[in-house]
Design a protein around this motif. Sequence first.
Motif, PDB file in Angstrom:
ATOM      1  N   SER A 148       0.821  -1.214   0.000  1.00 40.01           N
ATOM      2  CA  SER A 148       0.000   0.000   0.000  1.00 40.01           C
ATOM      3  C   SER A 148       0.851   1.258   0.000  1.00 40.01           C
ATOM      4  N   GLY A 149       2.090   1.154   0.503  1.00 34.91           N
ATOM      5  CA  GLY A 149       2.999   2.287   0.461  1.00 34.91           C
ATOM      6  C   GLY A 149       3.572   2.539  -0.919  1.00 34.91           C
ATOM      7  N   ILE A 150       3.169   1.724  -1.876  1.00 39.10           N
ATOM      8  CA  ILE A 150       3.635   1.876  -3.258  1.00 39.10           C
ATOM      9  C   ILE A 150       2.471   2.204  -4.190  1.00 39.10           C
ATOM     10  N   SER A 151       1.347   1.502  -4.016  1.00 45.35           N
ATOM     11  CA  SER A 151       0.260   1.615  -4.995  1.00 45.35           C
ATOM     12  C   SER A 151      -0.673   2.785  -4.720  1.00 45.35           C
ATOM     13  N   GLY A 152      -1.068   3.010  -3.460  1.00 47.75           N
ATOM     14  CA  GLY A 152      -2.021   4.058  -3.142  1.00 47.75           C
ATOM     15  C   GLY A 152      -3.440   3.745  -3.576  1.00 47.75           C
ATOM     16  N   SER A 153      -3.710   2.515  -3.971  1.00 41.64           N
ATOM     17  CA  SER A 153      -5.027   2.146  -4.496  1.00 41.64           C
ATOM     18  C   SER A 153      -5.461   0.805  -3.927  1.00 41.64           C
ATOM     19  N   ALA A 154      -6.659   0.757  -3.346  1.00 38.63           N
ATOM     20  CA  ALA A 154      -7.178  -0.494  -2.796  1.00 38.63           C
ATOM     21  C   ALA A 154      -7.472  -1.498  -3.896  1.00 38.63           C
ATOM     22  N   LEU A 155      -8.041  -1.027  -4.989  1.00 40.58           N
ATOM     23  CA  LEU A 155      -8.386  -1.933  -6.086  1.00 40.58           C
ATOM     24  C   LEU A 155      -7.141  -2.559  -6.704  1.00 40.58           C
ATOM     25  N   ALA A 156      -6.070  -1.756  -6.834  1.00 39.44           N
ATOM     26  CA  ALA A 156      -4.821  -2.284  -7.391  1.00 39.44           C
ATOM     27  C   ALA A 156      -4.223  -3.342  -6.466  1.00 39.44           C
ATOM     28  N   PRO A 200       7.862   5.118  -0.035  1.00 30.81           N
ATOM     29  CA  PRO A 200       7.112   6.109   0.748  1.00 30.81           C
ATOM     30  C   PRO A 200       7.995   6.950   1.649  1.00 30.81           C
ATOM     31  N   VAL A 201       9.101   6.367   2.132  1.00 31.89           N
ATOM     32  CA  VAL A 201      10.034   7.133   2.979  1.00 31.89           C
ATOM     33  C   VAL A 201      10.679   8.252   2.173  1.00 31.89           C
ATOM     34  N   ILE A 202      11.074   7.947   0.941  1.00 31.98           N
ATOM     35  CA  ILE A 202      11.683   8.959   0.082  1.00 31.98           C
ATOM     36  C   ILE A 202      10.682  10.066  -0.240  1.00 31.98           C
ATOM     37  N   ILE A 203       9.427   9.679  -0.506  1.00 29.32           N
ATOM     38  CA  ILE A 203       8.396  10.667  -0.824  1.00 29.32           C
ATOM     39  C   ILE A 203       8.181  11.611   0.360  1.00 29.32           C
ATOM     40  N   LEU A 204       7.904  11.042   1.539  1.00 25.24           N
ATOM     41  CA  LEU A 204       7.623  11.867   2.705  1.00 25.24           C
ATOM     42  C   LEU A 204       8.867  12.619   3.170  1.00 25.24           C
ATOM     43  N   GLY A 205      10.021  11.930   3.152  1.00 27.20           N
ATOM     44  CA  GLY A 205      11.259  12.584   3.579  1.00 27.20           C
ATOM     45  C   GLY A 205      11.644  13.730   2.664  1.00 27.20           C
ATOM     46  N   GLY A 206      11.520  13.518   1.366  1.00 27.45           N
ATOM     47  CA  GLY A 206      11.864  14.580   0.424  1.00 27.45           C
ATOM     48  C   GLY A 206      10.970  15.789   0.556  1.00 27.45           C
ATOM     49  N   ILE A 207       9.666  15.561   0.796  1.00 28.70           N
ATOM     50  CA  ILE A 207       8.746  16.686   0.985  1.00 28.70           C
ATOM     51  C   ILE A 207       9.059  17.406   2.288  1.00 28.70           C
ATOM     52  N   HIS A 208       9.287  16.639   3.362  1.00 24.32           N
ATOM     53  CA  HIS A 208       9.553  17.239   4.669  1.00 24.32           C
ATOM     54  C   HIS A 208      10.835  18.068   4.669  1.00 24.32           C
TER      55      HIS A 208
END
Length: 429
Positions: A104-112, A224-232
């Motif tokens: 889920s930390g990669i797809s962001g979609s329940a259906l996927a 997800p760590v890179i995404i959140l860390g980079g934004i922060h």
Amino acid sequence: MTTVLGLVFLALMVLGAPIAFAMLIAGLVAVWLKPGLSELVVMQNLFSGLDSFPLMAIPFFILAAELMTGGALTDVLLRFAARLVGMRRGGLGHANILTLTFFSGISGSALADAAGPGAMLIKMMRKAGYQDAYAAALTASTAIVGPIIPPSIIMIVYALTDTSVTITGLFLAGVVPGFLIALSLMVVNHWISVKRDYRSSPDLIDPAPLLRLFWRALPALMLPVIILGGIHLGIFTPTEASAAAVLYALIVGRYVYGTLRWSMLPDILFRSALMTASILFIVATSAVFAWVLTVGQIPQQMAAWIAGMQLSPIELLIAINVLLLLVGIFIEPLPGVMIMVPILAPLAEAAGLNPLHFAIVVIVNLTLGMVTPPVGGLLFVTSAVSGVRMGPMVREMAPMLAALFTVLALLTFVPAFSTWLPNLLGYAH
């Protein structure tokens, strides 16, 4: 005008029309029957609903997920999850939950999640002796973590609908609730496994040392760590983070795991474009529907009506939860956010509720609608990919729904589950 909108929308939903077309046609008919309004406003709102820079994050996150799953990513995460929890009672069920939580930390979609790794996990549980209906029900229940743990497409759309919250704040607010859902389902799986004597599956557990498997899974877990860390850290905005995620996924899939081949890119791009088009079409038609509601003064009238009831913040949250549970049974989370948030968010703000706390309650509530009979979209998808009939699967859902609604109650009455991490990192809104 709004009466026509509601009647046409409900009639089309009853007839089985896709919700995007139901919203668009209802909006068009309502505008057409309103004297003094030109049908051109429908086209204007369709385009203005998509005229937003942050929406560019949606196709990039979808593409990043497709790139990451283009090779043996599911197998890598499953081996790591099985090594962590596979020796426990009901180990493969625990591994199912943990794998989908990682995914889920990669797809962001329940259906996927349900249609991709979920289908493979159901087959493995079936071979290990789990009942088909139980394996399908567990997979559908766990897949709802997809839109809650970042990155999340629903959270991006929510932040665009309610400007009192940020995408980053919502991403952080979803971390603890997502893991709470996974933990509650692991408790249910353990209880059922003891009751039915579902044992561990040592033959499916990779004998490699845990540290080696963790090292193998680390590149996927780092997205997800890179995404959140980079934004922060201010390296990039949420939209730029989505583009960085695509580049990272391409490098990891091609050069780290070595499972992504250049010949796979056309199919990956096609699937990403198809999913992006369907999501953005819903966003555009929701903008038309919401505009007609606004012109008809529905949000203002509903706000005044609820304000006149003089509910306390907790009473208001309970009432909103009941309303959203009813809405979520029939409407998918994405259009649910687009339709309900402009009406409900001002009420929550007037009642003094924390915007992030309220947002997580809304998102989790609407997401639960995907596994709530009789219309839950995840139930149909899981039934299709597993070959399990809806009836037996729905019967197996009872203890899982109890766990999920318990988590929703905790999130409703304990705001800290949603607000602690954003507050800790300086994203109070």
